[in-house]
Scaffold this motif. Structure first.
Motif, PDB file in Angstrom:
ATOM      1  N   ALA A   1       0.837  -1.201   0.000  1.00 46.15           N
ATOM      2  CA  ALA A   1       0.000   0.000   0.000  1.00 46.15           C
ATOM      3  C   ALA A   1       0.869   1.247   0.000  1.00 46.15           C
ATOM      4  N   ILE A   2       1.905   1.248   0.827  1.00 50.79           N
ATOM      5  CA  ILE A   2       2.804   2.409   0.912  1.00 50.79           C
ATOM      6  C   ILE A   2       3.487   2.655  -0.425  1.00 50.79           C
ATOM      7  N   GLU A   3       3.825   1.575  -1.130  1.00 48.89           N
ATOM      8  CA  GLU A   3       4.436   1.722  -2.458  1.00 48.89           C
ATOM      9  C   GLU A   3       3.480   2.440  -3.412  1.00 48.89           C
ATOM     10  N   CYS A   4       2.190   2.114  -3.341  1.00 49.57           N
ATOM     11  CA  CYS A   4       1.199   2.802  -4.177  1.00 49.57           C
ATOM     12  C   CYS A   4       1.105   4.276  -3.808  1.00 49.57           C
ATOM     13  N   TYR A   5       1.039   4.552  -2.507  1.00 51.10           N
ATOM     14  CA  TYR A   5       0.954   5.946  -2.069  1.00 51.10           C
ATOM     15  C   TYR A   5       2.189   6.736  -2.514  1.00 51.10           C
ATOM     16  N   ASP A   6       3.353   6.099  -2.419  1.00 51.79           N
ATOM     17  CA  ASP A   6       4.587   6.799  -2.816  1.00 51.79           C
ATOM     18  C   ASP A   6       4.579   7.143  -4.304  1.00 51.79           C
ATOM     19  N   LYS A   7       4.072   6.245  -5.132  1.00 48.73           N
ATOM     20  CA  LYS A   7       3.989   6.534  -6.573  1.00 48.73           C
ATOM     21  C   LYS A   7       3.082   7.728  -6.826  1.00 48.73           C
ATOM     22  N   ALA A   8       1.968   7.773  -6.094  1.00 49.53           N
ATOM     23  CA  ALA A   8       1.049   8.904  -6.242  1.00 49.53           C
ATOM     24  C   ALA A   8       1.688  10.190  -5.736  1.00 49.53           C
ATOM     25  N   LEU A   9       2.431  10.099  -4.620  1.00 48.69           N
ATOM     26  CA  LEU A   9       3.052  11.293  -4.036  1.00 48.69           C
ATOM     27  C   LEU A   9       4.210  11.815  -4.875  1.00 48.69           C
ATOM     28  N   ASP A  10       4.805  10.948  -5.682  1.00 46.07           N
ATOM     29  CA  ASP A  10       5.834  11.425  -6.622  1.00 46.07           C
ATOM     30  C   ASP A  10       5.249  12.462  -7.564  1.00 46.07           C
ATOM     31  N   MET A  11       3.966  12.307  -7.875  1.00 47.01           N
ATOM     32  CA  MET A  11       3.295  13.226  -8.801  1.00 47.01           C
ATOM     33  C   MET A  11       2.596  14.368  -8.071  1.00 47.01           C
ATOM     34  N   GLU A  12       2.098  14.095  -6.858  1.00 47.84           N
ATOM     35  CA  GLU A  12       1.417  15.126  -6.067  1.00 47.84           C
ATOM     36  C   GLU A  12       1.927  15.079  -4.628  1.00 47.84           C
ATOM     37  N   PRO A  13       3.106  15.610  -4.385  1.00 48.17           N
ATOM     38  CA  PRO A  13       3.706  15.496  -3.047  1.00 48.17           C
ATOM     39  C   PRO A  13       2.951  16.244  -1.954  1.00 48.17           C
ATOM     40  N   ASP A  14       2.071  17.178  -2.333  1.00 47.27           N
ATOM     41  CA  ASP A  14       1.335  17.952  -1.338  1.00 47.27           C
ATOM     42  C   ASP A  14      -0.100  17.466  -1.151  1.00 47.27           C
ATOM     43  N   ASN A  15      -0.417  16.283  -1.647  1.00 49.61           N
ATOM     44  CA  ASN A  15      -1.768  15.741  -1.507  1.00 49.61           C
ATOM     45  C   ASN A  15      -1.936  15.232  -0.070  1.00 49.61           C
ATOM     46  N   ILE A  16      -2.677  15.982   0.745  1.00 50.17           N
ATOM     47  CA  ILE A  16      -2.766  15.649   2.175  1.00 50.17           C
ATOM     48  C   ILE A  16      -3.517  14.345   2.420  1.00 50.17           C
ATOM     49  N   TYR A  17      -4.451  14.009   1.539  1.00 53.09           N
ATOM     50  CA  TYR A  17      -5.235  12.788   1.744  1.00 53.09           C
ATOM     51  C   TYR A  17      -4.372  11.552   1.523  1.00 53.09           C
ATOM     52  N   ILE A  18      -3.520  11.618   0.507  1.00 53.79           N
ATOM     53  CA  ILE A  18      -2.629  10.484   0.257  1.00 53.79           C
ATOM     54  C   ILE A  18      -1.542  10.412   1.328  1.00 53.79           C
TER      55      ILE A  18
END
Length: 378
Positions: free
Chosen positions: A176-193
């Motif tokens: 799960a953390i790997e998925c969140y990290d991929k998303a945060l690479d694109m949107e590092p300021d997404n507070i929900y992720i």
């Protein structure tokens, strides 16, 4: 134009895991090279096209050869041949005889750019099905759909976040953390992720890392209720009770009509030994609930325990009765009620409560010995 209909529960079809099916042979049987138009729930209002495919191989057999073939049934995703034949009888209205001809149809999906019929938004179709499965708690199946959708668009932030949530519910926190990290690479300021990543880290036992990620989310949006809620919980898990209480107090100002906030604050105050203040929070949680379905039975049970420590047994009994009305078979609640009844000298009622525990948990030693103690007073 040969058409095949699949059940919307047949997830392996859209994930690509299943590339064959067994059907009763038509008057003009299918042959290699035929183009298939495949749908979900063809004869219902939920009808939806899912793909086009070419027939790559055909195996002919009779219904008699299907009976008792457990290996073939398992390959088709059934438990055994009886399970498979039950489905066939339902599919064909029970009109089957040993000589009926069937076909094992092997197929290969056609790229959507090569479809001859109406095209669909394949990613949207798969994502929608994944969301439905997720919302219904079928996380093992929804994760397969999210995987299939991500193969079509690996950089979809929504899908990465949902897959992370899904994997967390399956206990696969590092995935799960790997998925969140991929998303945060694109949107590092997404507070929900960021918050979801913090929760996954917390559940995996990495509490200090969870706080660091929560700090990032908090710095981006310090007034977010969901960020504050989990920040308070993480601080509580770290034993930083005063810091956690300050977070909950801030959250109450922002989201004071949320019973979960008051419940969490009450739980924390109980652990801090501030029982009178804890009861005030639990009372407030009950007050802001719109109906009983929103009430947290565990929190009401903890309120009862706080009343016991304060020596207010009648109030404690009211709490345990309320908790039991919400979860009537909860053994802990029934035990607590029995203990209070003992303290109030109501031994017959206490025995009744302990009997309810023993009915569901015959080896429960606490209930057994407490019941024996009650019998000595009768």
């Amino acid at each position: 134009m040969p058409i095949l209909s699949f059940s919307s529960n047949d997830i392996d079809v859209i994930t690509g895991k299943k590339t064959r099916t067994i059907r009763k042979a038509w008057k003009t049987p299918l042959k290699v090279g035929d183009r298939l138009y495949c749908y979900w729930n063809l004869v219902s209002k939920e009808k939806m096209k899912i793909f086009e495919a070419f027939v790559t191989r055909i195996e002919d057999l009779s219904f008699e050869e299907l009976e008792g073939n457990d290996e073939l049934a398992r390959q088709e995703g059934f438990k055994d041949s009886k399970d498979m034949l039950k489905e066939f009888k339902k599919m064909y209205g029970g009109r089957l005889s040993p000589l009926d001809k069937f076909q094992i149809i092997h197929f290969e999906k056609i790229d959507i750019s090569q479809w001859k019929g109406d095209k669909i938004d394949e990613k949207a179709m798969i994502s929608k099905r994944a969301d439905i499965l997720f919302d219904s708690g079928k996380f093992d199946k929804s994760t397969m759909c999210y995987d299939a959708a991500l193969r079509l668009d690996p950089n979809d932030i929504y899908l990465l976040n949902k897959q992370g949530d899904n994997l967390s519910r399956l206990g696969r926190f590092m995935d799960a953390i790997e998925c969140y990290d991929k998303a945060l690479d694109m949107e590092p300021d997404n507070i929900y992720i960021l918050n979801n990543k913090a929760i996954a880290l917390l559940n995996s036992g990495n509490i200090n890392k969870a706080l660091k990620v929560s700090n990032l989310a908090y710095n981006y949006r310090p007034s977010s209720p969901i960020v504050l809620y989990w920040r308070g919980f993480i601080l509580e898990m770290l034993g930083r009770y005063d810091d956690a209480l300050r977070v909950y107090d801030k959250l109450i100002v922002i989201d004071g009509e949320n019973p979960e906030v008051w419940n969490s604050r009450g739980n924390l105050l109980t652990d801090m030994g501030m029982l009178a203040e804890a009861i005030e929070s639990f009372d407030k949680a009950v007050e802001v609930c719109l109906d009983d379905s929103e009430m947290d039975a565990a929190a009401i049970n903890r309120m009862g325990n706080a009343y016991i420590d304060l020596g207010k047994l009648d109030k404690a009994l009211e709490c345990f009765n309320k908790a039991i009305s919400l979860e009537q078979y909860n053994i802990d609640f029934l035990l607590n009620k029995g203990v209070v009844l003992m303290e109030l000298g109501k031994f017959e009622e206490a025995i009744d409560s302990f009997n309810k525990v023993l009915l569901r948990s015959p080896d429960n030693e606490d209930a057994f010995f407490l019941k024996e103690e009650c019998l000595e007073y009768l």
